[in-house]
Design a protein around this motif. Structure first.
Motif, short mmCIF file in Angstrom:
data_model
loop_
_atom_site.label_atom_id
_atom_site.label_comp_id
_atom_site.label_asym_id
_atom_site.label_seq_id
_atom_site.Cartn_x
_atom_site.Cartn_y
_atom_site.Cartn_z
N VAL A 160 0.79 -1.13 0.09
CA VAL A 160 -0.06 -0.10 -0.19
C VAL A 160 0.82 1.24 0.02
N THR A 161 0.73 1.99 -1.20
CA THR A 161 1.78 3.22 -1.00
C THR A 161 0.85 4.43 -0.67
N GLY A 162 -0.11 4.56 -0.59
CA GLY A 162 -0.93 5.67 -0.20
C GLY A 162 -2.30 5.41 0.21
N ARG A 163 -2.90 6.22 0.96
CA ARG A 163 -4.22 5.96 1.47
C ARG A 163 -4.64 7.68 1.49
N ARG A 164 -6.12 7.88 0.97
CA ARG A 164 -6.64 9.09 1.02
C ARG A 164 -8.12 8.80 1.27
N ASN A 165 -8.64 9.93 2.04
CA ASN A 165 -10.19 9.90 2.22
C ASN A 165 -10.83 10.53 0.86
N GLU A 166 -11.79 9.83 0.30
CA GLU A 166 -12.42 10.12 -0.73
C GLU A 166 -13.81 10.67 -0.45
N SER A 167 -14.38 10.45 0.50
CA SER A 167 -15.66 10.93 1.03
C SER A 167 -15.76 10.75 2.40
N GLN A 168 -16.89 11.07 3.32
CA GLN A 168 -16.96 10.70 4.68
C GLN A 168 -16.92 9.24 5.01
N ASP A 169 -17.35 8.27 4.14
CA ASP A 169 -17.23 6.90 4.41
C ASP A 169 -16.48 5.86 3.32
N VAL A 223 -12.70 1.94 -1.25
CA VAL A 223 -13.40 1.10 -0.10
C VAL A 223 -14.39 1.93 0.54
N LYS A 224 -15.49 1.54 0.49
CA LYS A 224 -16.65 2.34 1.11
C LYS A 224 -16.89 1.50 2.47
N ARG A 225 -17.01 2.34 3.75
CA ARG A 225 -17.20 1.54 4.93
C ARG A 225 -18.69 1.26 4.79
N VAL A 226 -18.82 -0.12 5.36
CA VAL A 226 -20.47 -0.35 5.50
C VAL A 226 -21.08 -0.22 6.91
N HIS A 227 -22.13 0.61 7.01
CA HIS A 227 -22.57 0.66 8.61
C HIS A 227 -23.84 0.02 8.69
N GLY A 228 -23.81 -0.36 9.93
CA GLY A 228 -25.02 -0.76 10.66
C GLY A 228 -25.28 -2.30 10.21
N SER A 229 -24.47 -2.98 9.64
CA SER A 229 -24.64 -4.22 9.03
C SER A 229 -24.92 -5.38 10.26
N SER A 230 -25.99 -6.12 10.26
CA SER A 230 -26.22 -7.15 11.19
C SER A 230 -25.46 -8.76 10.93
N THR A 231 -24.85 -8.52 9.75
CA THR A 231 -24.63 -9.65 9.03
C THR A 231 -22.87 -9.57 9.02
N PRO A 232 -22.29 -10.60 8.47
CA PRO A 232 -20.59 -10.30 8.22
C PRO A 232 -20.39 -9.62 7.16
N ASP A 233 -21.57 -9.26 6.38
CA ASP A 233 -21.25 -8.52 5.17
C ASP A 233 -20.59 -7.04 5.42
N GLY A 234 -19.66 -6.64 4.55
CA GLY A 234 -18.91 -5.61 4.87
C GLY A 234 -17.73 -5.62 6.10
N PRO A 305 -23.67 15.26 -1.24
CA PRO A 305 -22.15 15.43 -1.65
C PRO A 305 -21.08 15.13 -0.77
N ALA A 306 -21.61 14.86 0.41
CA ALA A 306 -20.22 14.58 1.64
C ALA A 306 -20.01 12.94 1.35
N HIS A 307 -21.23 11.95 0.87
CA HIS A 307 -21.02 10.50 0.65
C HIS A 307 -20.34 10.47 -0.80
N HIS A 308 -20.18 11.48 -1.53
CA HIS A 308 -20.03 11.35 -3.07
C HIS A 308 -18.56 10.98 -3.15
N ALA A 309 -18.07 9.62 -3.25
CA ALA A 309 -16.65 9.66 -3.27
C ALA A 309 -16.06 9.98 -4.60
N HIS A 310 -14.72 10.68 -4.73
CA HIS A 310 -14.00 11.16 -5.93
C HIS A 310 -15.12 12.24 -6.59
N ALA A 311 -15.75 13.00 -5.73
CA ALA A 311 -16.63 14.00 -6.49
C ALA A 311 -15.90 15.08 -7.30
#
Length: 398
Positions: A160-169, A223-234, A305-311
């Motif tokens: 992993v050569t870099g990490r960057r926030n692309e939206s709030q999640d 990669v989008k964070r998955v919120h509130g999942s009740s299963t191993p999904d995410g 707009p805050a959820h739009h990755a790479h806007a």
């Protein structure tokens, strides 16, 4: 082609077998994982297993394939098989694993249908299975050959050569082979699989689109964070968010995927929703880098707009293309939506050029609605392409 005898038998038993496929596939996975727990732990997506999506997709694929064999024997379900083959190749599936699936699938068919499975019925459905399996094996062998690797040998250690926030999640990770060589090339729109070892020891795998064009010597995934999942999904996406930064190593497959940008001069429609923007950004990056003058209509919908990755990057890439136009919708536009419309994407409001080739990526309801509108507007189904991450519960494009 299915033999005449088997065609008659499959046609007669398709309603019974098709009606029981849900029960059959549930029993199939249960028995296979009970006797081979490493498959669920280290290969299959256990989130999809937990909510039943994988068995629904398997049942749908078998039913669709069998129906086509008896009703349209002159037609091959190319798009469906290609999509499955690319997914299998990205997981490193090999021909011998089809024997394992056959063993447990046919045991489940016999148990569920009982005396209805006569020797003739068993032979006919065995023929269906191996016709489908052998087509997939051949497609996967060709993919491995094109990638210049032995069957199944698709995994590489990357830095992993870099990490960057692309939206709030959503975060993007740039990746380069750990041995210092350039990242292998790919076709815009393709994805890689990422395998991680979780806290409970399971090796879980997920697919992520390459969200920048080829030619950079490195890959980028978002990669989008998955919120509130009740299963191993995410669980893999959230693990990547919480545990991975520049300097870390990951196990990543070679690129695969059949939602690939076609060369040429025909107009393009790139329509996405949510994190489905990622292959579209990769395609646009490639077009801009090559100085393309193709007409490109870019459509994106998101929660806000805050959820739009790479806007900002999306806007810049569209601006760099002389014949590109961008349409955005936000369900919660707020103060920073600019010229975006409010609500969900509505292609009925968009001018669709004649001869357009369309690419769709996003949640299934979005893609169903978009495809239906494009068909209504006269776009042929062969010109509409889509990507589904996880089990393909929609065989629209077959």
């Amino acid at each position: 082609m299915l033999s005449p005898e088997s065609t008659t038998t499959v046609r007669a038993t398709l309603p019974a077998v098709g009606g029981a496929l849900g029960e059959i596939t549930a029993l199939f996975y249960s028995r296979m994982f009970a006797e081979n727990p490493e498959l669920e732990r280290d290969l299959f997506n256990r989130g999809n297993q937990a909510v039943g999506e994988q068995r629904k997709a398997l049942a749908g694929a078998i039913a669709a394939y069998a129906t086509m064999l008896v009703e349209h024997p002159e037609v091959r379900p190319g798009a469906m098989l290609a999509r499955i083959a690319h997914k299998h190749a990205s997981l490193g599936i090999t021909a011998d694993q089809y024997q394992v699936v056959h063993k447990y699938l046919f045991a489940a068919i016999v148990e569920v249908l009982g005396e209805a499975v006569t020797p003739e019925v068993a032979a006919a459905w065995d023929e269906v299975y191996w016709l489908m399996a052998n087509e997939l094996i051949a497609l996967e062998a060709k993919l491995y050959q094109e990638a210049a690797v032995a069957d199944g040998q698709v995994w590489r250690e990357v830095l992993v050569t870099g990490r960057r926030n692309e939206s709030q999640d959503a975060v993007s990770l740039t990746l380069r082979p750990a041995d210092g060589s350039p990242a292998p090339s790919f076709v815009p729109g393709q994805y890689v699989s990422v395998a991680v070892r979780l806290a409970d020891g399971a090796r879980q795998i997920r697919q992520y689109s390459l969200s920048a064009g080829p030619g950079r010597g490195e890959w980028r995934i978002t990669v989008k964070r998955v919120h509130g999942s009740s299963t191993p999904d995410g669980e893999v996406s959230n693990w990547l968010h919480d545990n991975v930064d520049a300097g870390d190593l990951l196990e990543v497959s070679l690129p695969f995927g059949d939602l690939t940008l076609a060369e040429g001069e025909e107009p393009l429609l790139l329509a996405s929703a949510g994190i489905g923007c990622t292959p579209m950004v990769g395609m646009l990056d490639h077009l801009a880098a090559g100085g393309s003058t193709r007409p490109v209509t870019v459509v994106h919908g998101d929660r806000s707009p805050a959820h739009h990755a790479h806007a900002d990057e999306l806007q810049a890439l569209v601006s760099a293309l002389p014949e590109a136009v961008l349409h955005r919708w936000y369900e919660e536009p707020g103060e920073h939506a600019g010229a975006a419309a409010t609500g969900r994407v509505d292609l009925a409001q968009i001018e669709i050029p004649e001869g357009v080739r369309a690419y769709l990526c996003g949640p299934l309801p979005f893609m169903r609605a978009a495809r239906a509108e494009l068909l209504r507007r006269g776009v042929p189904s062969t010109a509409i392409h889509y990507e589904v991450f996880g089990p393909d519960l929609w065989l629209g494009g077959k």
